[in-house]
Design an enzyme around this catalytic site. Structure first.
Site, PDB file in Angstrom:
ATOM      1  N   LYS A  85      34.026  36.755  42.339  1.00 56.09           N
ATOM      2  CA  LYS A  85      34.530  37.535  43.471  1.00 56.09           C
ATOM      3  C   LYS A  85      33.361  37.797  44.416  1.00 56.09           C
ATOM      4  O   LYS A  85      32.248  38.082  43.953  1.00 56.09           O
ATOM      5  CB  LYS A  85      35.124  38.855  42.955  1.00 56.09           C
ATOM      6  CG  LYS A  85      35.796  39.710  44.019  1.00 56.09           C
ATOM      7  CD  LYS A  85      36.459  40.949  43.413  1.00 56.09           C
ATOM      8  CE  LYS A  85      37.157  41.789  44.460  1.00 56.09           C
ATOM      9  NZ  LYS A  85      37.829  42.967  43.878  1.00 56.09           N
TER      10      LYS A  85
ATOM     11  N   SER B 240      42.533  43.894  45.101  1.00 63.12           N
ATOM     12  CA  SER B 240      41.668  43.211  46.041  1.00 63.12           C
ATOM     13  C   SER B 240      41.105  41.879  45.522  1.00 63.12           C
ATOM     14  O   SER B 240      40.624  41.079  46.322  1.00 63.12           O
ATOM     15  CB  SER B 240      40.491  44.119  46.403  1.00 63.12           C
ATOM     16  OG  SER B 240      39.692  44.391  45.270  1.00 63.12           O
TER      17      SER B 240
ATOM     18  N   SER C 197      42.581  46.432  41.045  1.00 62.04           N
ATOM     19  CA  SER C 197      42.222  45.201  41.753  1.00 62.04           C
ATOM     20  C   SER C 197      42.028  43.973  40.883  1.00 62.04           C
ATOM     21  O   SER C 197      41.902  42.865  41.405  1.00 62.04           O
ATOM     22  CB  SER C 197      40.960  45.424  42.585  1.00 62.04           C
ATOM     23  OG  SER C 197      41.274  46.192  43.719  1.00 62.04           O
TER      24      SER C 197
END
Lengths: 479, 490
Positions: free
Chosen positions: B78, B153, B177
Site C-alpha cells: 500500500k 482505504s 481499511s
C-alpha cells in the site's frame, strides 16, 4: 511609588545533559554544521515515530527530588500544536496534564537577606525546536534543526517572587542545583538555561493579582534583573498614568534595555493540546525513584552548610565548589586525605589548579591530577620541601614528563636546595658589598631591609621575598 | 500452470523446486499488471527495475539454498508504507514526488525475508476513505464489477489481489481499511491487534488506531505474512514488547471445535444491515454450528456510537499528524509564496484533497479550546466503554462474528456526496479499532455476484486463533477460491 508590589513567576527552560535527543538517537552536541545532527525523526519525516530517551527521565526525576517535588507515578506526553518553520512536525511534544514533577520548593535569600521559600508549581519534559536564522542579506530565512528534539525541562515557579533581585536569586539557585547535579551544563550563552518571566504589579494591600505580561527568552542573570525591573516600572507608570496593563508577550531588547510587545492574548495560539498517541504513558515505580535518589550526591544547600560548619571555608571558596561538582568531589577527597587546614588547602587549589582551569577553559578531568598527588604536593609545600610557586610549575608540566609525583617533588626540592645555596651566597655578597647600608640598619633604619631583599631578588627572581628577608635579618642581627 | 491462482505455499514450493525462478515469477505478475491494471487502476507505481534486482538476488539465495520461505515471492505494498528511494505518495498530491529516505519496518522485514516489492498500490488519500475514491491518482475499480468501488482505504491492494495481479499485498486499517476492501473484493484481510505490527515508516493517519496487516487470498496466506511482520520494534514505542509472538500454527483440529464458543452480537444485526447480507452471514454461522462450534448470542451495546467516536478521534489525531505537510521540508510546495502564511495556506489548499481537508477541520475543531471536553474527551469515554463491552464479551466467548460491512460493494460515485452513508459502511469495523482488537474478514458468499465478507473478532493478541478458525472454515469451503471472471485467465 513604594506602595506598589511586584509579583513575579519564572519559567526556566533547562537543557538536559544527555548525549542524544529526547526522542531520537541524534547527538545533542552544540555547534555542529547546521542540520548535521537532525535525524529523520527530528525532521518529522512521514512515518517516523518518537522513542523516549530514558536518561532524560532520570535527569528530570533527579531535579524533582532535589526540589522536594512529587515524582508522578504516571506521566504523559501531549502534543502542543502550532505552525512554525523551525518546528518540523508543527507540533511540539511536551507535557500538560500529569507532568513528570509536581510541586516542590527551594529557599533563597530575599532582599532583606532573610531566607524565603519559593514554591515550584511543576517541571515538565519537552523537546526543543530548531532555530530560524533570518538573513537580511539573502532576503530569506534559514532553518537549522540541530537543536530540534533536544531535551528540555521546563520549571515553572509559583508567583512567589517579589522583586527582580529575588528572581535572580531564585534563578541562580536553580542554576546551581542543575549544574551541581549535572542535570544540565547550564551554559547560558549556548541557550542551555533560558528564562521567561511573568510580571505583574499590584498595590500592597490588593488581594487580587494584577494583569501579567510574559517576558520571553532572557538569557543571562543580568538581563533578567534589568528586564524585570524595566517591566515593573513600565507597568507602574502605565497604571499611574491611568492606563491598563494588557496580557501579552513581550520581548526584552538588551541593547535599548526596554521590553517590546510581541503578541497579545487575543493573537495567542490555541495549542490544541492532546495526549500524544505515539508515546505510551511513562510509568515510574518507587524502586526506580529510590535507585536514582541513592545515586544522587549531597545537594548544594546541604553541601554549603557542611563546608561552612565542618570546614570553615569562606563564602567565595564555597561558591567555587558549588559551581562545579567535579571540583567539589576533588576537594572533598583532598580534605579527607590531607591534614592541612581546609581554608589554606583551598587557597593552594585556587591559586594553582583553578587558576589554570579558568585561564585555559579546562575541565577538572583535563587537569590529569589525582587528589593523592595534590595532597603530596601541598604537604611538600607545607614542609618547605618546595616553594608555593612550585605548585603551579608542577601543574604546568607537560604530561609526557610526568613521572611519579614523589620523583617530581624530589626534583623540585633539589632545585630549591640549589636555589637556597645560591640565595645564601647572594645574601652574603649583598651584605659585603654594602657596608654603609649595614651600618644604617644597625642604627635602627629597619626600612633599609627592603633594599637588601631587592638586591637579592634581582638575581633570584622566583624566590620568596619573605624567606629572603628572614634570612637577611638573621645574618644582620648576628653581625 | 495458472500461477496466478497459487497460494504462497504453492509458489514457495515452485521456487524451491526451481520449476520457476523468482525473475520469471516477477515478470509473470508484472505482465499481468500491464495487461489488466488499466481496467482497475490498482497501482500508483510499479517498481520494475527494483523488483528485477530483488528477484536476481532471490534467485541467487535460492540457488545457494540460503532462502527463506517467502524468498522470491512478489508482494505489493500500500502506498503509505515508506519505501527507500521509491515514491511513496499516500494517495496524495502532497506527496506525489516524495522519496522516503528509509524503509518502513513492515517493508524492511518483508524485504529481508526475500520478498519482491513489485509496486505500490492505490489508496484513499492519507487512508481517509471507504471507497478509494479520495485518491489523487484516481478511483480504483472492483474486479468483480468495474462499476463498483473496491472499498477503502486499502482499495488498490484489495483490487490487485482480487484480480490476481500480485499474490498478496500489504494494507493498513484505521477504521476498517483492510477488512472492508477485503470483504468487497472477496478476499481475506487481517487487521492485527494494535501493537502487533510496527507502525514505523507507515505514514500516519490516526496513530492510536492505525495498524498494518496483510490482504491475501486466504487465511493461510495472511498468516505467513503476519508472522513475518509482527513483533516488537524499538522504533515504535506503541509496538508490544511483552507478548512473545510465536509462529502461527494451523493446528485447530476437529476434536477441539466443541470447546470453542462463537458470540453473535444481536445489535449488529438489528438495523442498517442489508437483509440478504444478514442471511448470508447467518448461513456461514450455521456452517460453523454444523462443524461443531458453539454459537451464543451476546450483547455489544453502544456500538452505534463508535462511528462518531471514531471520526472525532481519528480526525483529531490526523489534524496533528498532517500538520507537517507545510511546504517547508518535503512534499508539495505552492508556487511563489509571497510570505510564510501564503506558503502554508496555499500549499495545504492545493496539496490536500477535499476529504483530507474535511477531516483536518473536524479534528482541529474537536481539539479547540472550549470544544475539547465536549468532543474529544467524550469520544475517549465512548472508546473506553466500547473496549469494556468487548472485554466483557470475551469473558463469555472466544470469537465474535459479524458482517464486515452492512452492504456489498456499492457503485462508484454512489456515496461520495453523502459522507454519513459512506462513514456507516465502517460501522462494524470501527469498534474493533477503537478497542485495539484483532479481526479478520473472510469471504462467505455472494449477493448479486458481489462478495460478502464476514468479520471474526478475537481477544487481544489472539491473531493465531483468528487465523486458525478462518483457515478451518476455508479448508471446508471454497468461497475464498472464486476469482472474478474477467481476470481468471493468464
Amino acid at each position: 511609588m513604594s506602595d506598589w508590589e511586584s509579583v513575579i513567576g519564572l519559567e526556566i527552560h533547562i537543557q538536559l545533559m544527555t548525549k542524544s535527543k529526547i526522542f531520537s538517537a541524534s547527538s545533542t552536541a552544540y555547534g555542529a554544521v547546521p542540520n548535521e545532527q537532525a535525524s529523520y525523526v527530528d525532521l518529522g519525516m512521514p512515518g517516523t515515530l518518537p522513542v523516549l530517551n530514558e536518561i532524560a527521565i532520570k535527569k528530570a526525576i533527579e531535579f524533582g527530588l532535589a526540589i522536594n517535588g512529587q515524582i508522578s507515578k504516571r506521566s504523559i506526553f501531549a502534543r502542543k500544536n502550532y505552525f512554525y518553520p523551525d518546528l518540523p512536525k508543527n507540533y511540539q511534544i511536551s507535557q500538560l496534564d500529569l507532568p513528570i514533577v509536581e510541586g516542590g520548593h527551594i529557599n533563597i535569600q530575599n532582599d532583606q537577606n532573610i531566607a524565603k521559600r519559593i514554591n515550584i508549581l511543576r517541571a515538565h519534559l519537552e523537546e526543543d525546536a530548531g532555530k530560524s536564522i533570518h538573513s537580511k542579506k539573502d532576503n530569506c530565512t534559514f532553518i537549522d534543526l540541530n537543536r530540534a528534539g533536544t531535551p528540555l525541562l521546563e520549571v515553572v515557579s509559583q508567583p512567589d517572587l517579589r522583586s527582580a533581585k529575588e528572581a535572580v536569586e531564585y534563578m541562580k539557585k536553580i542554576h546551581e542545583i542543575v549544574t551541581f547535579l549535572k542535570i544540565s551544563d547550564g551554559n547560558m550563552q549556548e541557550g542551555s538555561f533560558r528564562c521567561d518571566a511573568n510580571v505583574s504589579v499590584k498595590k500592597h494591600d490588593d488581594k487580587e493579582l494584577g494583569t501579567r505580561t510574559e517576558l520571553k527568552n532572557i538569557n543571562s542573570f543580568k538581563f533578567v534583573e534589568k528586564a524585570i525591573n524595566f517591566e515593573i516600572q513600565r507597568q507602574i507608570k502605565l497604571i499611574e498614568d491611568g492606563g491598563r496593563v494588557i496580557q501579552e508577550t513581550r520581548l526584552y531588547d538588551e541593547n535599548k534595555n526596554i521590553t517590546k510587545s510581541m503578541r497579545s492574548k487575543e493573537e495567542a495560539n490555541d495549542y490544541r493540546y492532546f495526549p500524544d498517541p505515539d508515546l505510551p504513558p511513562i510509568e515510574i515505580d518507587e524502586k526506580f525513584i529510590k535507585e536514582i535518589k541513592d545515586g544522587m550526591p549531597m545537594l548544594p544547600d546541604e553541601k554549603r552548610v557542611s563546608y561552612q560548619k565542618n570546614h570553615a571555608l569562606t563564602d567565595e571558596q564555597i561558591n567555587i565548589l558549588l559551581n562545579n561538582s567535579d571540583i567539589s568531589n576533588f576537594i572533598d577527597d583532598v580534605m579527607k586525605k590531607s591534614k592541612i587546614e581546609p581554608k589554606k588547602l583551598m587557597n593552594y587549589f585556587i591559586s594553582s589548579i583553578y587558576l589554570k582551569m579558568n585561564k585555559e577553559n579546562l575541565l577538572m578531568q583535563d587537569m590529569m591530577i589525582t587528589p593523592d598527588d595534590f595532597c603530596e604536593i601541598i604537604s611538600a609545600v607545607e614542609n618547605k620541601k618546595i616553594s608555593k610557586g612550585n605548585i603551579k610549575q608542577i601543574i604546568d608540566m607537560p604530561l609526557t614528563s610526568t613521572g611519579s609525583i614523589e620523583k617530581i617533588i624530589e626534583k623540585f626540592k633539589k632545585a630549591q636546595d640549589d636555589d637556597q645555596k645560591n640565595i645564601n651566597s647572594l645574601i652574603d655578597k649583598v651584605i659585603n658589598d654594602n657596608p654603609k647600608q649595614v651600618e644604617d640598619y644597625k642604627k635602627g633604619k629597619t626600612k633599609i631591609l627592603g633594599f637588601f631583599v631587592g638586591q637579592v631578588l634581582k638575581n633570584a627572581k622566583d624566590s620568596d621575598p619573605g624567606t629572603i628577608k628572614e634570612k637577611i635579618i638573621k645574618i644582620l642581627d648576628n653581625v | 500452470m495458472d500461477i496466478y491462482k497459487k497460494s504462497l505455499r504453492e509458489l514457495a514450493a515452485l521456487l524451491n523446486s526451481k520449476e520457476i525462478s523468482s525473475k520469471e515469477l516477477t515478470k509473470y505478475f508484472l505482465e499481468r499488471i500491464t495487461k489488466f491494471d488499466s481496467k482497475l487502476n490498482s497501482f500508483i507505481s510499479i517498481n520494475e527495475d527494483y523488483a528485477n534486482q530483488q528477484a536476481d538476488k532471490a534467485d541467487k539465495l535460492i540457488a545457494s539454498g540460503k532462502n527463506n520461505f517467502l524468498t522470491g515471492i512478489p508482494i505489493a505494498h500500500k502506498d503509505l508504507f515508506s519505501t527507500k528511494d521509491i515514491f511513496t505518495t499516500c494517495g496524495s498530491k502532497m506527496l506525489e514526488h516524495y522519496l522516503p529516505p528509509y524503509d518502513a519496518t513492515v517493508v524492511k522485514k518483508l524485504n529481508d525475508a526475500g520478498m519482491i516489492s513489485i509496486g505500490k498500490t492505490n489508496m484513499d488519500e492519507f487512508a481517509m476513505g471507504s471507497s478509494n475514491e479520495s485518491s489523487y491518482f484516481g478511483d480504483v475499480k472492483n474486479p468483480w464489477n468495474l462499476e463498483k468501488v473496491p472499498g477503502g482505504s486499502s482499495g488498490g491492494s484489495a483490487s490487485a489481489v482480487a484480480a490476481r495481479l500480485c499474490p498478496v499485498a500489504s494494507g493498513s486499517d484505521t477504521g476498517g481499511s483492510i477488512r472492508q476492501p477485503a470483504a468487497f473484493c472477496g478476499l481475506t484481510g487481517l487487521k492485527p491487534t494494535y501493537g502487533s505490527v510496527s507502525r514505523y515508516g507507515m505514514i500516519a493517519y490516526a496513530s492510536s488506531l492505525d495498524q498494518g496487516g496483510p490482504i491475501g487470498k486466504s487465511a493461510e496466506d495472511c498468516a505467513v505474512i503476519f508472522d513475518e511482520i509482527k513483533g516488537f520494534d524499538k522504533n515504535d514505542s506503541t509496538s508490544n514488547y511483552q507478548i512473545d509472538f510465536k509462529k502461527t500454527r494451523m493446528d485447530l483440529s476437529k476434536k477441539d471445535v466443541n470447546k470453542i464458543t462463537i458470540g453473535i452480537p444481536k445489535e449488529y444485526f438489528s438495523q442498517g444491515i442489508d437483509e440478504d447480507i444478514s442471511k448470508i452471514i447467518f448461513q456461514a454461522i450455521e456452517e460453523f454450528k454444523n462443524f461443531g462450534f458453539n454459537i451464543k448470542e451476546i450483547t455489544l451495546p453502544d456500538h452505534g456510537y463508535s462511528i462518531p467516536a471514531y471520526y472525532i478521534i481519528a480526525s483529531a489525531e490526523a489534524s496533528s499528524n498532517l500538520s507537517r505537510y507545510d511546504g517547508v521540508k518535503f512534499g508539495y510546495r505552492c508556487k511563489d509564496p509571497i510570505n510564510l502564511e501564503d506558503l502554508y495556506f496555499r500549499t495545504r489548499k492545493e496539496g490536500f484533497g477535499t476529504e483530507v481537508k474535511k477531516r483536518i477541520m473536524i479534528g482541529t475543531y474537536a481539539l479547540s479550546s472550549g470544544f475539547y471536553d465536549e468532543y474529544y474527551m467524550r469520544a475517549l469515554k465512548i472508546r473506553r466503554i466500547i473496549r469494556d463491552n468487548f472485554k466483557k464479551a470475551f469473558q463469555e466467548v472466544d470469537f465474535i462474528f459479524s458482517p464486515t460491512s452492512p452492504t456489498t460493494a456499492f457503485n462508484l460515485g454512489e456515496k461520495t456526496s453523502n459522507a454519513l452513508e459512506m462513514y456507516l459502511s465502517d460501522i462494524y469495523t470501527t469498534p474493533v479499532n477503537l478497542a485495539g482488537l484483532p479481526a479478520i474478514s473472510i469471504p462467505v458468499g455472494f449477493n448479486n455476484e458481489l462478495p460478502v465478507g464476514m468479520q471474526i473478532i478475537g481477544d487481544y493478541f489472539s491473531e493465531s486463533n483468528i487465523l486458525n478458525i478462518a483457515n478451518y472454515f476455508q479448508k471446508e469451503t471454497d468461497w475464498h477460491n472464486y476469482i472474478p471472471e474477467e481476470f481468471n485467465h493468464e
